[in-house]
Scaffold this motif. Structure first.
Motif, PDB file in Angstrom:
ATOM      1  N   LEU A   1       0.837  -1.206   0.000  1.00 33.64           N
ATOM      2  CA  LEU A   1       0.000   0.000   0.000  1.00 33.64           C
ATOM      3  C   LEU A   1       0.868   1.250   0.000  1.00 33.64           C
ATOM      4  CD1 LEU A   1      -3.050  -0.762   2.345  1.00 33.64           C
ATOM      5  CD2 LEU A   1      -2.915  -0.895  -0.145  1.00 33.64           C
ATOM      6  N   ALA A   2       2.016   1.176   0.671  1.00 28.31           N
ATOM      7  CA  ALA A   2       2.948   2.309   0.665  1.00 28.31           C
ATOM      8  C   ALA A   2       3.410   2.594  -0.757  1.00 28.31           C
ATOM      9  CB  ALA A   2       4.140   2.009   1.568  1.00 28.31           C
ATOM     10  N   ALA A   3       3.657   1.525  -1.497  1.00 28.06           N
ATOM     11  CA  ALA A   3       4.133   1.667  -2.872  1.00 28.06           C
ATOM     12  C   ALA A   3       3.055   2.268  -3.776  1.00 28.06           C
ATOM     13  CB  ALA A   3       4.575   0.309  -3.414  1.00 28.06           C
ATOM     14  N   ARG A   4       1.815   2.178  -3.353  1.00 26.55           N
ATOM     15  CA  ARG A   4       0.702   2.651  -4.184  1.00 26.55           C
ATOM     16  C   ARG A   4       0.029   3.892  -3.589  1.00 26.55           C
ATOM     17  NH1 ARG A   4      -0.128   0.608  -8.851  1.00 26.55           N
ATOM     18  NH2 ARG A   4      -2.015  -0.653  -8.753  1.00 26.55           N
ATOM     19  N   ARG A   5       0.712   4.604  -2.736  1.00 27.74           N
ATOM     20  CA  ARG A   5       0.050   5.656  -1.951  1.00 27.74           C
ATOM     21  C   ARG A   5      -0.570   6.781  -2.782  1.00 27.74           C
ATOM     22  NH1 ARG A   5       4.310   7.793   2.179  1.00 27.74           N
ATOM     23  NH2 ARG A   5       5.299   5.776   1.901  1.00 27.74           N
ATOM     24  N   THR A   6      -0.032   7.049  -3.966  1.00 27.39           N
ATOM     25  CA  THR A   6      -0.570   8.152  -4.782  1.00 27.39           C
ATOM     26  C   THR A   6      -1.570   7.666  -5.836  1.00 27.39           C
ATOM     27  OG1 THR A   6       1.232   7.991  -6.367  1.00 27.39           O
ATOM     28  CG2 THR A   6       1.549   9.507  -4.521  1.00 27.39           C
ATOM     29  N   VAL A   7      -1.841   6.361  -5.836  1.00 26.59           N
ATOM     30  CA  VAL A   7      -2.751   5.781  -6.828  1.00 26.59           C
ATOM     31  C   VAL A   7      -4.198   5.904  -6.327  1.00 26.59           C
ATOM     32  CG1 VAL A   7      -3.393   3.592  -7.954  1.00 26.59           C
ATOM     33  CG2 VAL A   7      -0.970   4.175  -7.623  1.00 26.59           C
ATOM     34  N   LEU A   8      -5.119   6.158  -7.248  1.00 27.61           N
ATOM     35  CA  LEU A   8      -6.533   6.199  -6.874  1.00 27.61           C
ATOM     36  C   LEU A   8      -6.985   4.810  -6.425  1.00 27.61           C
ATOM     37  CD1 LEU A   8      -8.188   8.378  -9.696  1.00 27.61           C
ATOM     38  CD2 LEU A   8      -7.393   9.092  -7.419  1.00 27.61           C
ATOM     39  N   ALA A   9      -7.753   4.763  -5.343  1.00 27.27           N
ATOM     40  CA  ALA A   9      -8.191   3.477  -4.804  1.00 27.27           C
ATOM     41  C   ALA A   9      -8.952   2.667  -5.844  1.00 27.27           C
ATOM     42  CB  ALA A   9      -9.049   3.702  -3.563  1.00 27.27           C
ATOM     43  N   GLY A  10      -9.702   3.373  -6.700  1.00 27.43           N
ATOM     44  CA  GLY A  10     -10.473   2.695  -7.736  1.00 27.43           C
ATOM     45  C   GLY A  10      -9.620   1.995  -8.774  1.00 27.43           C
ATOM     46  N   ALA A  11      -8.342   2.353  -8.835  1.00 30.51           N
ATOM     47  CA  ALA A  11      -7.445   1.751  -9.824  1.00 30.51           C
ATOM     48  C   ALA A  11      -6.625   0.609  -9.225  1.00 30.51           C
ATOM     49  CB  ALA A  11      -6.510   2.814 -10.393  1.00 30.51           C
ATOM     50  N   LEU A  12      -6.834   0.321  -7.957  1.00 32.24           N
ATOM     51  CA  LEU A  12      -6.091  -0.773  -7.314  1.00 32.24           C
ATOM     52  C   LEU A  12      -6.645  -2.119  -7.759  1.00 32.24           C
ATOM     53  CD1 LEU A  12      -5.964   0.482  -3.604  1.00 32.24           C
ATOM     54  CD2 LEU A  12      -4.128   0.620  -5.300  1.00 32.24           C
TER      55      LEU A  12
END
Ligand code: ATP
Length: 229
Positions: free
Chosen positions: A119-130
């Motif tokens: 999640l740290a690696a994805r911190r700037t990604v929109l949740a909808g794109a996870l």
């Protein structure tokens, strides 16, 4: 004596429109206890989760949280009282980044990032794109920092990769250890039984059997799914 249940459903009747699905559900979950709710498709497991979380009103019966009648209380108020429903992930906003999502719950997301580096690696990604697995982890992440009283997990591993499933079940074990009561609906009976303290079988809108996991063997499992329990 035994601790009072955190969550108790008493004679709960509920459904959709004219269709009655739950026909008098009795279920109690104690602190630090994992209850696996098992049964065939359409038995009413998801509906049980929805009424417990306050997403669906009951037409009869009662829901008690720490002994308080919360039957008429809406989902957001139950959430505040410590009932967390996953995977719907109340508070996980697809249009906000991972970091923004965590900050709606937490002062600082750092403890989450330490525990869940992906999640740290994805911190700037929109949740909808996870990915589905990352979204599930994001849903459960605040529980690590501020454990709920009750976690209701409806098919948390559905469609997820084995590694994420493993991570999610490890997280459940940790929460249980910290006293969280967990209601687990899980298609994968083996995984569910591995973490469960108690098992409840459901059929046609009723709990047909409940008991310690040690009393659940292959015969009982087969019988429950075939509807002869
Ligand atoms: P599954 O494992 O298939 O999810 P389940 O045990 O969780 O099954 P529920 O999802 O609670 O069962 O569904 C119980 C019954 O309620 C089913 O017959 C289903 O078709 C019906 N049902 C579920 N959701 C709705 C809805 N939103 N509107 C109408 N009927 C619904």
């Amino acid at each position: 004596g035994r601790a009072e249940p955190v969550l108790r459903l008493e004679g709960v009747v509920a459904g959709y429109g004219d269709v009655t699905v739950l026909r008098g559900v009795d279920l109690a979950i104690h602190p630090g206890e994992v209850v696996a709710l098992l049964g065939a498709n359409g038995a009413g497991k998801s509906t049980t989760c929805a009424v417990a979380a306050g997403d669906l009103p009951v037409t009869a019966g009662a829901i008690l949280l720490d002994g308080d009648d919360v039957t008429g209380r809406p989902a957001h108020r139950r959430a505040r009282a410590g009932v967390l429903l996953a995977p719907e992930g109340r508070g996980v906003f697809p249009g906000l980044t991972v970091e923004e999502n965590l900050r709606t719950w937490l002062e600082s997301p750092d403890p989450v990032y330490e525990r869940l580096p992906q999640l740290a690696a994805r911190r700037t990604v929109l949740a909808g794109a996870l990915s589905g697995g990352e979204q599930q982890l994001l849903t459960l992440a605040p529980a690590l920092v501020r454990p709920p009283r009750v976690l209701i997990a409806d098919e948390p591993s559905l469609g997820l990769a084995p590694l994420v499933v493993e991570q999610i079940f490890a997280l459940f074990a940790e929460l249980r250890h910290r006293g969280v009561a967990l209601l687990l609906v899980e298609e994968k009976a083996t995984e569910a039984l591995a973490v469960a303290d108690r098992v409840a079988f459901m059929r046609l809108g009723r709990i047909t059997w409940t008991g310690p996991r040690s009393e659940v063997d292959a015969d009982r499992l087969t019988a429950a799914y075939l509807g002869v329990s």
